[in-house]
Design an enzyme around this catalytic site. Structure first.
Site, PDB file in Angstrom:
ATOM      1  N   ASP A 158       3.676  -0.132  11.990  1.00 37.57           N
ATOM      2  CA  ASP A 158       3.697  -1.422  12.694  1.00 37.57           C
ATOM      3  C   ASP A 158       4.802  -2.363  12.232  1.00 37.57           C
ATOM      4  O   ASP A 158       4.660  -3.581  12.317  1.00 37.57           O
ATOM      5  CB  ASP A 158       2.327  -2.109  12.566  1.00 37.57           C
ATOM      6  CG  ASP A 158       1.952  -2.396  11.118  1.00 37.57           C
ATOM      7  OD1 ASP A 158       2.689  -1.970  10.201  1.00 37.57           O
ATOM      8  OD2 ASP A 158       0.918  -3.053  10.885  1.00 37.57           O
ATOM      9  N   ASP A 197       5.180  -4.529   5.877  1.00 35.34           N
ATOM     10  CA  ASP A 197       5.447  -5.907   6.285  1.00 35.34           C
ATOM     11  C   ASP A 197       5.692  -6.883   5.132  1.00 35.34           C
ATOM     12  O   ASP A 197       6.680  -7.605   5.109  1.00 35.34           O
ATOM     13  CB  ASP A 197       4.210  -6.450   7.023  1.00 35.34           C
ATOM     14  CG  ASP A 197       4.327  -6.191   8.501  1.00 35.34           C
ATOM     15  OD1 ASP A 197       5.355  -5.632   8.906  1.00 35.34           O
ATOM     16  OD2 ASP A 197       3.385  -6.556   9.221  1.00 35.34           O
ATOM     17  N   THR A 251       4.922   2.829   6.059  1.00 32.22           N
ATOM     18  CA  THR A 251       3.501   2.485   6.211  1.00 32.22           C
ATOM     19  C   THR A 251       2.876   3.497   7.172  1.00 32.22           C
ATOM     20  O   THR A 251       3.508   3.888   8.153  1.00 32.22           O
ATOM     21  CB  THR A 251       3.248   1.073   6.779  1.00 32.22           C
ATOM     22  OG1 THR A 251       1.880   0.993   7.215  1.00 32.22           O
ATOM     23  CG2 THR A 251       4.124   0.717   7.959  1.00 32.22           C
ATOM     24  N   ASP A 284       0.656   2.721   9.100  1.00 31.15           N
ATOM     25  CA  ASP A 284       0.274   1.967  10.305  1.00 31.15           C
ATOM     26  C   ASP A 284       1.351   1.950  11.389  1.00 31.15           C
ATOM     27  O   ASP A 284       1.058   1.624  12.547  1.00 31.15           O
ATOM     28  CB  ASP A 284      -0.059   0.511   9.929  1.00 31.15           C
ATOM     29  CG  ASP A 284      -1.346   0.405   9.137  1.00 31.15           C
ATOM     30  OD1 ASP A 284      -2.012   1.430   8.949  1.00 31.15           O
ATOM     31  OD2 ASP A 284      -1.676  -0.714   8.700  1.00 31.15           O
ATOM     32  N   ARG A 324      -4.747  -1.822  10.640  1.00 31.43           N
ATOM     33  CA  ARG A 324      -5.297  -3.156  10.495  1.00 31.43           C
ATOM     34  C   ARG A 324      -4.966  -4.020  11.703  1.00 31.43           C
ATOM     35  O   ARG A 324      -5.825  -4.666  12.269  1.00 31.43           O
ATOM     36  CB  ARG A 324      -4.697  -3.760   9.227  1.00 31.43           C
ATOM     37  CG  ARG A 324      -5.371  -4.975   8.734  1.00 31.43           C
ATOM     38  CD  ARG A 324      -4.753  -5.430   7.444  1.00 31.43           C
ATOM     39  NE  ARG A 324      -3.560  -4.665   7.065  1.00 31.43           N
ATOM     40  CZ  ARG A 324      -2.978  -4.742   5.897  1.00 31.43           C
ATOM     41  NH1 ARG A 324      -3.489  -5.510   4.987  1.00 31.43           N
ATOM     42  NH2 ARG A 324      -1.893  -4.055   5.614  1.00 31.43           N
ATOM     43  N   GLY A 360       0.847  -1.199   0.000  1.00 33.72           N
ATOM     44  CA  GLY A 360       0.000   0.000   0.000  1.00 33.72           C
ATOM     45  C   GLY A 360       0.876   1.240   0.000  1.00 33.72           C
ATOM     46  O   GLY A 360       1.944   1.247   0.605  1.00 33.72           O
ATOM     47  N   ARG A 364       0.887  -5.146  -5.217  1.00 30.56           N
ATOM     48  CA  ARG A 364       1.009  -6.237  -4.243  1.00 30.56           C
ATOM     49  C   ARG A 364       1.022  -7.575  -4.965  1.00 30.56           C
ATOM     50  O   ARG A 364       0.553  -7.698  -6.087  1.00 30.56           O
ATOM     51  CB  ARG A 364      -0.187  -6.228  -3.292  1.00 30.56           C
ATOM     52  CG  ARG A 364      -0.194  -5.096  -2.290  1.00 30.56           C
ATOM     53  CD  ARG A 364      -1.090  -5.454  -1.113  1.00 30.56           C
ATOM     54  NE  ARG A 364      -1.048  -4.439  -0.075  1.00 30.56           N
ATOM     55  CZ  ARG A 364      -1.978  -3.501   0.083  1.00 30.56           C
ATOM     56  NH1 ARG A 364      -2.995  -3.443  -0.743  1.00 30.56           N
ATOM     57  NH2 ARG A 364      -1.868  -2.615   1.050  1.00 30.56           N
TER      58      ARG A 364
HETATM   59  O1  F6P Z   1      -1.153  -1.316   5.558  1.00 28.62           O
HETATM   60  C1  F6P Z   1      -1.660  -0.032   5.543  1.00 28.62           C
HETATM   61  C2  F6P Z   1      -3.115   0.001   5.356  1.00 28.62           C
HETATM   62  O2  F6P Z   1      -3.355   1.348   5.225  1.00 28.62           O
HETATM   63  C3  F6P Z   1      -3.999  -0.639   6.422  1.00 28.62           C
HETATM   64  O3  F6P Z   1      -4.223   0.148   7.541  1.00 28.62           O
HETATM   65  C4  F6P Z   1      -5.268  -0.918   5.648  1.00 28.62           C
HETATM   66  O4  F6P Z   1      -6.030  -1.945   6.220  1.00 28.62           O
HETATM   67  C5  F6P Z   1      -4.739  -1.325   4.337  1.00 28.62           C
HETATM   68  O5  F6P Z   1      -3.529  -0.620   4.160  1.00 28.62           O
HETATM   69  C6  F6P Z   1      -5.661  -1.091   3.195  1.00 28.62           C
HETATM   70  O6  F6P Z   1      -4.965  -1.301   2.022  1.00 28.62           O
HETATM   71  P1  F6P Z   1      -5.577  -1.435   0.561  1.00 28.62           P
HETATM   72  O7  F6P Z   1      -6.989  -0.984   0.593  1.00 28.62           O
HETATM   73  O8  F6P Z   1      -4.699  -0.593  -0.268  1.00 28.62           O
HETATM   74  O9  F6P Z   1      -5.466  -2.872   0.223  1.00 28.62           O
END
Ligand code: F6P
Length: 385
Positions: free
Chosen positions: A174, A147, A170, A172, A216, A51, A113
């Site tokens: 994390d 990750d 990220t 997040d 998440r 992402g 991805r």
């Molecule tokens: O990993 C970052 C993040 O923003 C999460 O908080 C979220 O769940 C996810 O990406 C959503 O990603 P996408 O909609 O791009 O698959």
């Protein structure tokens, strides 16, 4: 120092002039060997995967300029993350490609991805990456990601022997091994600004306003935004919430003379009942359930706002731009020193290489004794437990 030999009329050789002024004649063949082994610029590859988040572009700028201007290396950017690496889609990056992009959101390289449709397995994907890396004559590959990106980078390093360095990105926050990731500050800022705006409308209507933020697996964003925005309740994945405690906290606000409440909910928050029954986290469920449950239980009007991908978009803050640039510069230093198989991490005041073997795996949760949690409690923000 090497210099062409013309003075003696010998066009088939070159003269090596030592620091003491002594000269040695070399044949043309030796000259070509020397140039190919010493003069060929190093080539490095860059990619952004997973992402997106803010400050990917300032990181790419620092990497490209550091590599090309400081060291004279050639830089190649792969399109759409590992997909471009597997499919051999890339472009040469020069200083002009990264001029003025430090304030631009997203990534000029695109991201993606998973594995390419052109390969049948992860093993094949790894092998394809190796082939493209070799065909292009790369000596290092720098991967910017979260990750999943870190885990695949580890495979490329351990299974395919690529000279990989990664940067932690990220919203997040994390990723294991680093105190902070770039993107987090900007996303927190966006959420805090949203809370500021919710305060005024919540106050006008005497409502309970629920704000769902991304995160998440970890509650860094929810905790930081709640503290920055002065929320009344913050629900994090790390602390399964009790519905009655959330209701009490909202009623407490009323009894303290506040006519409204702000509740920040991480998208991965979970109730204590669901957590106890071993149910897996389902994204957005907590927010969707609370907006149904709270009107009856609090006798207040309740509204839900979900920030979603707004948190990942737009211009990065200065803090993120600076962090991403510093991490990029450090990655180039590590590539120059041929330190591979590492992520550049923030640890205290230092930017350190951390082995990729220590980075992947479980996401980094907010420790329950973290100062964010302590401070939230100290200012009276309920955490639902
Ligand atoms: O990993 C970052 C993040 O923003 C999460 O908080 C979220 O769940 C996810 O990406 C959503 O990603 P996408 O909609 O791009 O698959």
């Amino acid at each position: 120092m090497w210099a062409y030999l013309n003075a003696d009329g010998d066009r088939n050789g070159i003269r090596e002039i030592s620091g003491h002024g002594q000269t040695t004649l070399h044949t043309r063949h030796e000259m070509i060997e020397h140039i190919s082994s010493h003069q060929q610029p190093r080539r490095i590859g860059l990619l952004t995967a997973g992402g997106d988040c803010q400050a990917l572009n300032p990181a790419l700028r620092a990497l490209t300029l550091g590599a090309s201007v400081t060291h004279g290396w050639e830089v190649y950017g792969f399109k759409d993350g590992y997909l471009g690496l597997q499919e051999g889609r890339f472009k040469r990056l020069t200083p002009s490609h990264v001029a003025g992009i430090q304030g631009l959101g997203g990534t000029i390289l695109g991201t993606g991805r998973g594995r390419s449709d052109t390969v049948a397995s992860v093993e094949e994907a790894v092998a394809r990456c190796r082939e493209v890396y070799d065909d292009l004559g790369l000596s290092a590959l720098i991967c910017l990601g979260g990750d999943g990106t870190q885990r695949f980078a580890r495979r490329l390093y351990e299974q395919a022997g690529l000279n990989v360095i990664t940067l932690p990105k990220t919203i997040d926050n994390d990723i294991r091994g680093t105190d902070v990731t770039f993107g987090f500050d900007t996303a927190t800022h966006i959420a805090a600004e949203a809370i500021d705006r919710l305060h005024t409308t919540a106050s006008s209507h005497h409502r309970v306003m629920l704000l769902e933020v991304m995160g998440r697996n970890a509650g860094w964003l929810a905790a930081a935004a709640a503290l920055a925005g002065g929320a009344d309740v913050a629900l994090l994945p790390e602390i399964p919430y009790r519905l009655d405690r959330v209701v009490d906290a909202i009623k407490d606000d009323v009894s303290r003379g506040r006519s409204y409440s702000i509740v920040v909910i991480a998208e991965g928050a979970i109730s204590d009942e669901r957590a106890a029954s071993g149910e897996p986290v389902r994204l957005h469920r907590a927010a969707m359930e609370l907006v149904e449950q709270l009107p009856d239980l609090t006798k207040a009007e309740v509204r839900l706002t979900s920030l979603g991908h707004v948190m990942r978009g737009g211009s990065p803050t200065s803090t993120d731009r600076i962090l991403a640039s510093q991490l990029g510069t450090r990655a180039i230093e590590l590539a120059d020193a041929e330190v591979y198989g590492v992520m550049v991490a923030v640890q205290g005041a230092e930017l350190k290489p951390v082995p990729l073997s220590e980075v992947g795996g479980e996401p980094r949760s907010v420790p329950l004794d973290h100062s964010l949690i302590t401070s939230l409690r100290a200012v009276g923000t309920a955490l639902g437990n």
